[in-house]
Design an enzyme around this catalytic site. Structure first.
Site, short mmCIF file in Angstrom:
data_model
loop_
_atom_site.label_atom_id
_atom_site.label_comp_id
_atom_site.label_asym_id
_atom_site.label_seq_id
_atom_site.Cartn_x
_atom_site.Cartn_y
_atom_site.Cartn_z
N ARG A 122 9.75 -15.21 52.72
CA ARG A 122 11.16 -15.01 52.33
C ARG A 122 11.44 -15.35 50.87
NH1 ARG A 122 11.84 -17.47 57.27
NH2 ARG A 122 12.24 -15.96 58.91
N LYS A 144 14.58 -6.28 38.58
CA LYS A 144 14.37 -5.25 39.60
C LYS A 144 12.90 -5.23 39.97
CE LYS A 144 17.80 -1.77 38.38
NZ LYS A 144 17.91 -0.33 38.08
N GLU A 186 11.19 3.41 24.62
CA GLU A 186 12.24 2.51 25.14
C GLU A 186 12.80 1.64 24.01
OE1 GLU A 186 13.41 2.75 28.21
OE2 GLU A 186 11.80 3.66 29.38
N LYS A 228 18.68 -5.97 26.64
CA LYS A 228 18.63 -5.72 28.09
C LYS A 228 19.20 -6.91 28.85
CE LYS A 228 16.23 -4.02 32.09
NZ LYS A 228 15.08 -3.35 32.70
N GLU A 238 23.78 -3.46 38.78
CA GLU A 238 24.01 -2.07 38.41
C GLU A 238 25.24 -1.46 39.05
OE1 GLU A 238 20.46 0.25 38.32
OE2 GLU A 238 21.44 1.66 36.99
N ARG A 242 25.11 -1.48 33.42
CA ARG A 242 23.66 -1.33 33.40
C ARG A 242 23.24 0.13 33.22
NH1 ARG A 242 19.65 -5.38 36.71
NH2 ARG A 242 17.73 -4.42 36.05
N ASN A 246 20.11 3.79 30.78
CA ASN A 246 19.52 5.06 31.17
C ASN A 246 19.70 6.17 30.14
OD1 ASN A 246 18.29 4.29 33.57
ND2 ASN A 246 20.23 4.37 34.66
N HIS A 249 17.44 9.17 30.22
CA HIS A 249 16.71 9.10 31.49
C HIS A 249 17.14 10.15 32.51
CE1 HIS A 249 15.07 5.47 29.79
NE2 HIS A 249 14.43 5.15 30.90
N HIS A 253 13.83 11.55 33.76
CA HIS A 253 13.39 11.45 35.16
C HIS A 253 13.14 12.84 35.75
CE1 HIS A 253 15.32 7.21 35.71
NE2 HIS A 253 14.02 7.11 35.46
N HIS A 266 6.19 8.01 31.39
CA HIS A 266 7.64 7.83 31.47
C HIS A 266 8.30 7.90 30.08
CE1 HIS A 266 11.51 6.25 32.71
NE2 HIS A 266 11.38 5.27 31.84
N1 NAD Z 1 11.55 -3.11 37.18
C1 NAD Z 1 12.09 -2.40 36.22
O1 NAD Z 1 13.21 -2.65 35.79
C2 NAD Z 1 11.29 -1.29 35.63
C3 NAD Z 1 11.72 -0.69 34.44
C4 NAD Z 1 10.93 0.30 33.88
C5 NAD Z 1 9.74 0.67 34.50
N2 NAD Z 1 9.36 0.07 35.65
C6 NAD Z 1 8.11 0.43 36.32
O2 NAD Z 1 7.05 0.11 35.45
C7 NAD Z 1 5.93 0.93 35.75
C8 NAD Z 1 5.33 1.44 34.47
O3 NAD Z 1 4.91 0.33 33.72
P1 NAD Z 1 3.81 0.50 32.57
O4 NAD Z 1 4.19 1.61 31.69
O5 NAD Z 1 3.55 -0.84 32.02
O6 NAD Z 1 2.56 1.06 33.39
P2 NAD Z 1 1.24 0.38 33.98
O7 NAD Z 1 1.50 -0.92 34.59
O8 NAD Z 1 0.62 1.43 34.85
O9 NAD Z 1 0.34 0.19 32.69
C9 NAD Z 1 -0.07 1.31 31.95
C10 NAD Z 1 -1.61 1.34 31.80
O10 NAD Z 1 -2.01 0.37 30.84
C11 NAD Z 1 -3.01 -0.50 31.39
N3 NAD Z 1 -2.82 -1.78 30.72
C12 NAD Z 1 -1.84 -2.68 30.94
N4 NAD Z 1 -1.88 -3.65 30.03
C13 NAD Z 1 -2.93 -3.38 29.21
C14 NAD Z 1 -3.46 -4.01 28.06
N5 NAD Z 1 -2.89 -5.10 27.53
N6 NAD Z 1 -4.56 -3.46 27.49
C15 NAD Z 1 -5.10 -2.32 27.98
N7 NAD Z 1 -4.62 -1.66 29.06
C16 NAD Z 1 -3.54 -2.19 29.65
C17 NAD Z 1 -2.76 -0.47 32.87
O11 NAD Z 1 -3.90 -0.80 33.59
C18 NAD Z 1 -2.35 0.99 33.08
O12 NAD Z 1 -3.49 1.80 33.14
C19 NAD Z 1 6.45 2.02 36.68
O13 NAD Z 1 6.01 1.77 37.99
C20 NAD Z 1 7.95 1.89 36.59
O14 NAD Z 1 8.61 2.27 37.78
C21 NAD Z 1 10.12 -0.88 36.22
ZN ZN Z 2 12.75 3.92 31.07
#
Ligand code: NAD
Ligand code: ZN
Length: 362
Positions: A122, A144, A186, A228, A238, A242, A246, A249, A253, A266
């Site tokens: 939990r 999130k 971003e 942020k 949101e 918030r 976007n 986006h 998206h 993305h």
């Molecule tokens: N929670 C939120 O508010 C929020 C906001 C935006 C995006 N997201 C989520 O985030 C995710 C995308 O995140 P991301 O772009 O970091 O992708 P990711 O976590 O897939 O990382 C991108 C790639 O880089 C590699 N990597 C990570 N750190 C590294 C480093 N220091 N050196 C070399 N390689 C490295 C990873 O293994 C992966 O292959 C999506 O699932 C998205 O939905 C969440």
């Molecule tokens: Zn984004």
């Protein structure tokens, strides 16, 4: 010295620490939080060989009992199946209510680890150590957490704040050029939605940013986190404000959806979406033509290909309407009145979007 951004959320407030080399200082940074003695360090198959040993050893040397859990790199790990395996592994490692989950990786690791932390027993403590630019400026801030379903991204999740976010900018040096650039989209977004001075700094310092200059990175990341966290502090769940996060986006998206998340990162899709939103802003929000040009030119200089996918416009439109952020099928756009200030609008019509994207109809 680390830059610190405080996220003010009452008794769930926490700090985001940003500097080169913070992973080596994990124990001293975690000590004040009085976390339990067991920790699950969740990471992925790309990040593990680069940073997991050092992080584990540092924690172990300070007498934490660490179990390292590695998932396959990539979005597909953000699934119920992988979460299910992880719950069992955490139970086997005998994590208890005082234990914590440490997310070491990009947004995928952060979202999944946060989801696990929010639900295991939990809810146990959660610490984020983001290693991508996107995770540092976006996904690790705001609380999130989520996993994907076959029916759509982030459909199961929670709002769950970490105890601290530790962003070691040195980790960004191993990130691929493409992933780094996707994070820059971003960063540019934050300038457009709320900080004209940040936008101007990006225009001046883009080459240094793309070269991942440590001091500049720390400053820019801290500013993005501040923006942020200000927004999130005012609207954690949101209900309104918030939405300004976007910008770009709605279209972004849709581009990701019609290309089945296979072609664009993305941030690359959001870059195209931001240009479309800038053009729509000229029509509906009074953004000047010169400012639209500044936005386009900064995106191009950062290396983005701003050509939309060769998909029929109707398909993009359907994707925009079925986005979970669309209000009962009405298209919502975040539009810029000027660089640094945005409004949310329901007034944009289909043909204007098509025009802004320069795409054909069937
Ligand atoms: N929670 C939120 O508010 C929020 C906001 C935006 C995006 N997201 C989520 O985030 C995710 C995308 O995140 P991301 O772009 O970091 O992708 P990711 O976590 O897939 O990382 C991108 C790639 O880089 C590699 N990597 C990570 N750190 C590294 C480093 N220091 N050196 C070399 N390689 C490295 C990873 O293994 C992966 O292959 C999506 O699932 C998205 O939905 C969440
Ligand atoms: Zn984004």
């Amino acid at each position: 010295m680390a830059s610190t951004v405080h996220v003010a959320l009452g008794d769930r407030s926490y700090d985001i620490l940003i500097a080169d080399g913070l992973l080596g200082r994990l124990p001293e940074l975690l000590k004040p939080l009085q976390l339990g003695s067991r920790c699950a360090l969740l990471t992925d198959s790309n990040v593990a060989p680069l940073y997991a040993d050092a992080a584990r050893d540092a924690l172990a040397a300070a007498s934490w009992r660490v179990s390292v859990q590695m998932i396959a790199a990539g979005e597909s790990a953000k699934s119920l199946a992988v979460a299910g395996q992880l719950y069992e592994q955490l139970a086997e490692a005998r994590l208890d209510r005082k234990s914590f989950v440490l997310a070491l990786g990009g947004g995928v690791v952060g979202d999944l680890a946060g989801f696990i932390a929010a639900t295991f027993l939990r809810g146990i403590d959660f610490v984020q150590a983001p290693t991508t630019l996107l995770a540092m400026v976006d996904s690790s801030v705001g609380g999130k957490v989520a996993i994907n379903l076959p029916q759509g991204k982030n459909l199961v999740g929670a709002f769950y704040q970490p105890r601290v976010v530790i962003a070691d900018t040195a980790t960004l040096r191993t990130l691929s050029e493409r992933e780094f650039r996707a994070g820059v989209a971003e960063v540019i977004k934050y300038g457009i939605i709320s900080d004209a001075a940040l936008f101007a700094e990006l225009e001046r310092e883009l080459p240094r940013l793309m070269a991942r200059d440590a001091a500049l990175l720390a400053r820019v990341i801290a500013r993005c986190c501040e923006i942020k966290s200000d927004v999130v502090s005012q609207d954690e769940r949101e209900s309104g404000l918030r939405a300004i996060l976007n910008f770009g986006h709605t279209v972004g998206h849709a581009i990701e959806a019609v290309t089945e998340y296979g072609r664009y990162l993305h941030g690359e899709a959001v870059a195209i979406g931001m240009l479309a939103a800038a053009r729509l802003s000229q029509k509906h929000a009074g953004l000047g033509a010169a400012e639209v040009d500044r936005i386009e030119s900064l995106l191009r200089r950062a290396g983005f290909d701003l050509t939309p996918p060769d998909a029929p416009f109707e398909q993009l439109l359907d994707a925009m309407r079925s986005d979970k952020k669309a209000r009962e099928g009405r298209l919502r756009f975040v539009l810029a009145k000027r660089i640094g200030e945005v409004v949310v609008s329901d007034a944009v019509n289909e043909s204007e979007i098509q025009e802004a994207l320069h795409v054909r109809r069937r």
